[in-house]
Design a protein around this motif. Structure first.
Motif, short mmCIF file in Angstrom:
data_model
loop_
_atom_site.label_atom_id
_atom_site.label_comp_id
_atom_site.label_asym_id
_atom_site.label_seq_id
_atom_site.Cartn_x
_atom_site.Cartn_y
_atom_site.Cartn_z
N ILE A 1 -44.91 -33.18 -8.70
CA ILE A 1 -43.97 -33.79 -7.96
C ILE A 1 -42.68 -32.86 -7.71
O ILE A 1 -42.41 -32.32 -6.63
CB ILE A 1 -43.42 -35.32 -8.07
CG1 ILE A 1 -44.51 -36.09 -8.48
CG2 ILE A 1 -42.50 -35.91 -7.06
CD1 ILE A 1 -45.31 -36.23 -7.11
N VAL A 2 -42.02 -32.57 -8.72
CA VAL A 2 -40.92 -31.72 -8.64
C VAL A 2 -41.45 -30.22 -8.20
O VAL A 2 -40.96 -29.43 -7.37
CB VAL A 2 -40.04 -31.56 -10.01
CG1 VAL A 2 -39.17 -30.44 -9.86
CG2 VAL A 2 -39.76 -32.77 -10.42
N TYR A 3 -42.47 -29.61 -8.66
CA TYR A 3 -42.94 -28.44 -8.55
C TYR A 3 -43.15 -28.27 -7.11
O TYR A 3 -43.03 -27.35 -6.14
CB TYR A 3 -44.41 -28.31 -9.18
CG TYR A 3 -45.21 -27.24 -8.82
CD1 TYR A 3 -44.73 -25.84 -9.07
CD2 TYR A 3 -46.29 -27.27 -7.93
CE1 TYR A 3 -45.65 -24.77 -8.58
CE2 TYR A 3 -47.03 -26.00 -7.47
CZ TYR A 3 -46.66 -24.88 -7.81
OH TYR A 3 -47.41 -23.92 -7.41
N ARG A 4 -43.84 -29.43 -6.53
CA ARG A 4 -44.24 -29.56 -5.11
C ARG A 4 -42.98 -29.46 -4.08
O ARG A 4 -42.88 -28.79 -3.15
CB ARG A 4 -44.55 -31.16 -4.87
CG ARG A 4 -45.03 -31.46 -3.36
CD ARG A 4 -44.91 -33.16 -3.51
NE ARG A 4 -45.29 -33.62 -2.36
CZ ARG A 4 -46.65 -34.11 -2.24
NH1 ARG A 4 -47.48 -34.29 -3.13
NH2 ARG A 4 -47.00 -34.66 -1.19
N SER A 5 -41.78 -29.85 -4.47
CA SER A 5 -40.72 -29.80 -3.68
C SER A 5 -40.11 -28.38 -3.95
O SER A 5 -39.42 -27.85 -2.69
CB SER A 5 -39.42 -30.87 -4.08
OG SER A 5 -39.16 -30.67 -5.47
N LEU A 6 -40.16 -27.61 -4.88
CA LEU A 6 -40.03 -26.20 -4.98
C LEU A 6 -40.96 -25.53 -3.96
O LEU A 6 -40.42 -24.34 -3.50
CB LEU A 6 -40.13 -25.76 -6.54
CG LEU A 6 -38.84 -25.90 -7.20
CD1 LEU A 6 -38.36 -27.27 -7.50
CD2 LEU A 6 -39.04 -25.19 -8.75
N ARG A 7 -42.16 -25.83 -4.20
CA ARG A 7 -43.19 -25.15 -3.44
C ARG A 7 -42.93 -25.37 -1.94
O ARG A 7 -43.19 -24.29 -1.15
CB ARG A 7 -44.62 -25.49 -3.88
CG ARG A 7 -45.64 -24.38 -3.77
CD ARG A 7 -46.96 -24.97 -3.80
NE ARG A 7 -47.03 -26.51 -3.34
CZ ARG A 7 -47.73 -27.23 -2.95
NH1 ARG A 7 -48.97 -26.53 -2.70
NH2 ARG A 7 -47.78 -28.55 -2.49
#
Lengths: 275, 342
Positions: free
Chosen positions: A88-94
């Motif tokens: 989830i956090v990775y997704r917002s960074l990506r």
């Protein structure tokens, strides 16, 4: 009344959507569960070796208390590289790096509000499907003490909620740094390393030598792990307890404002190239 | 701006990107690692245009011309370095949230649906975000489901849909909240002819029924021919043409194309004849037909036709309108038009 509904309806929609996203990631939970169990087992073993049968470590922690500390710290470790961070956090960074953020910005909802709300949803899922089962496994195995008192248990949950609020602030700031750094995995690894050390996940802050302990005390990370775990153990009482909760809340608000400020600076810099 | 009655008004947009440039020389890759070399590229160099409600305008240009950048800036997603944007008389950057309520976006290359979930969950999410009342939502969803044939797709996780199915769901997501201004960035990329048709019909109906203003960027000129009376051509960050598609064709392709039925041996002969006398022309073989286009002027077509008819083994000859594709190619080949606006 209508205005309240106008604000809440989009937030609620995002909560529901991300609860569903969380629950759609069935296999990620098993991995998260495994990661958390292994990490807590490693730390428990390390501390048992260090402890070596003596009654207290540096005169501060008894063995049972130390083991409880380490396990509960893993349970509430919101920085763990579990599914929230990996997905989830990775997704917002990506989203920022690949330009998918364009679609978030085309929606009539504040980006910061949207992120906090998404993270609230997945946090609840993580709590129920990872944190509680890990806690149960250790409790059943007999290694874990219960919260020091029912009152401490209640304050512990309040503190975990505030820890989540602080963590969102950290997540949001980190997710904006990607505008300058362009490396989401690297950024998350650095944050996790710093956070686990200075947040007291690996070593209780009470065992740190003075310069490090001071450094940890002035950073927000202790508000995520050290504070709730100390409350669980009953080490914070009365005024100290109220102060610790107030400090968590203050960090949450400070990071929220810092996030708003930084987003104001990052948004005009955003370059979404390519089709 | 006096343009408050316009759906979209854009004046003098400038946007510069910082792009890393590899250093030259044998160890350039190494030196670039130590001291990266950045260059500033002007993606938009003074773009201006207005679009009234109810008009579908095609935004065309070669790769890297600045089409997507323009769309992202006008949609309020990216900031320009200079220039002014108004969407329904609002500043889409200062009033991003109010603006977002009235616009719809579709990026053909990037889905707005939540990948892990069935499309219906994304629609419900959008219902909450745009605060669409339940009854209206249901009615619109039913309409969209029927027109775009979404029925069986709604319950399937988006990542398991084919690109055509996914795009149809994306189109529905774009129009669900009844936007008054819509940005469609390559809405038909990668779709088969039938899917393209149904999406074009749908866009036309939204324009006609609800007076939606649309900016459409595409590489498929059939989209443009069917939907747009007006096109804006941009190249190297500048508007090189803004006006009616018809006028562009008439002006820029004074030539007609000549198409003739010919046997294989005749085709070879025609090819040689054309290449000798009209070196600028393009010759294409289309089965038993041969098509000669890109002739310099109107007289050219007649001359070519006469020459071809004098050959034996030549059947049906037609003089046709040039394809939009050929017109556009000509415009960019010649570096734009002297009088930019119509």
């Amino acid at each position: 009344m209508n205005r309240v509904r106008d604000v809440l309806m989009p937030c609620w929609g995002a909560v529901i959507a991300f609860l569903k996203v969380g629950l759609a990631m069935r296999f990620n939970f098993f991995m998260s569960l495994l990661v958390t169990l292994v990490a807590s087992w490693v730390l428990v073993s390390v501390w048992r070796i260090i402890h070596g049968g003596s009654t207290t470590v540096q005169g501060v922690f008894g063995e049972q208390e130390l083991v409880t500390y380490v396990i509960v710290a893993q349970v509430v470790n919101l920085a763990r590289m579990g599914w929230i961070n990996r997905n989830i956090v990775y997704r917002s960074l990506r989203h920022v790096r690949t330009g998918l953020i364009a679609l978030d910005l085309a929606r009539p909802i504040d980006l910061q509000v949207l992120r906090y709300v998404e993270w609230a949803a997945v946090f609840v899922v993580d709590l129920l499907l990872v944190a509680v089962p890990v806690w149960l496994v250790w409790y059943v195995s007999g290694s874990l003490a219960l919260p020091a008192s029912p009152v401490d248990a209640v304050f512990f949950f309040v503190s975990v909620a505030l820890a989540w609020f602080v963590m969102c602030g950290i997540h949001f700031l980190v997710s904006l740094l990607i505008v300058w750094t362009y490396d989401e995995i690297g950024l998350l690894m650095v944050r996790t390393a710093i956070q686990e050390f200075f947040g007291g996940t690996l070593i209780p802050l009470a065992l740190m030598p003075a310069p490090l302990a001071v450094l940890a005390a002035i950073m927000p990370f202790q508000a995520v792990v050290y504070t709730p775990v100390s409350i669980y153990l009953g080490r914070l009482q009365g005024q100290e307890l109220i102060f610790a909760l107030g400090l968590q809340a203050a960090w949450g608000v400070a990071l929220l404002l810092a996030g708003r400020w930084l987003w104001g600076r990052a948004a005009p810099k955003l370059e979404i190239q390519g089709g | 701006m006096e343009s408050d009655s316009q759906a979209i008004a854009v004046r003098n947009l400038i946007k510069t990107y910082r792009v890393e440039q590899r250093r030259e020389g044998r160890l350039g890759w190494l030196r670039s690692f130590v001291t990266p070399n950045y260059q500033y590229i002007r993606a938009l160099d003074g773009i201006s245009f207005t679009i009234p409600p109810g008009e579908v305008v095609g935004l065309l240009g070669p790769n890297g011309a600045g089409k997507s950048t323009t769309v992202k800036i006008v949609a309020g997603i990216m900031y320009p370095n200079e220039g002014e944007v108004r969407v329904l008389a609002r500043d889409p950057h200062r009033q991003r949230i109010q603006n977002a309520r009235e616009i719809g976006v579709l990026f053909g290359q990037r889905s707005q649906l939540i990948d892990e979930l069935p499309a219906i969950d994304s629609f419900q999410y959008l219902r909450a975000v745009y605060r669409i009342p339940q009854s209206e939502f249901q009615q619109r969803l039913d309409e969209l489901t029927e027109v775009l044939e979404l029925g069986p797709l709604l319950g399937q996780p988006v990542r398991t849909l084919s690109s055509g199915q996914r795009t149809r769901c994306d189109v529905a997501a774009t129009f669900l909240h009844r936007p008054r201004v819509v940005f469609l960035d390559e809405p038909t990329v990668g779709l088969d002819v039938e899917a393209k048709q149904s999406i074009r019909r749908f866009i036309a109906s939204m324009r006609d029924l609800h007076g939606v203003a649309v900016i459409l960027t595409t590489h498929d000129l059939a989209d443009i021919e069917e939907l747009c009376e007006r096109v804006i051509l941009i190249d190297k960050g500048r508007v090189v043409y803004d006006g009616s598609l018809r006028r562009l064709i008439n002006r820029f392709a004074a030539s007609k194309a000549v198409q003739v039925e010919a046997s294989a041996s005749a085709q070879q002969m025609i090819k040689q004849t054309v290449q000798t006398h009209w070196p600028d022309a393009t010759v294409e073989l289309l089965g038993s037909m041969i098509r000669v286009s890109g002739l310099a002027d109107a007289g050219g077509a007649t001359d070519v036709a006469r020459a071809l008819l004098s050959l034996s083994e030549v059947g049906n000859l037609t003089i046709t309108e040039p394809r939009v594709e050929e017109v556009i190619r000509n415009v960019f080949r010649e570096g734009g038009i002297d009088e930019p606006s119509a």
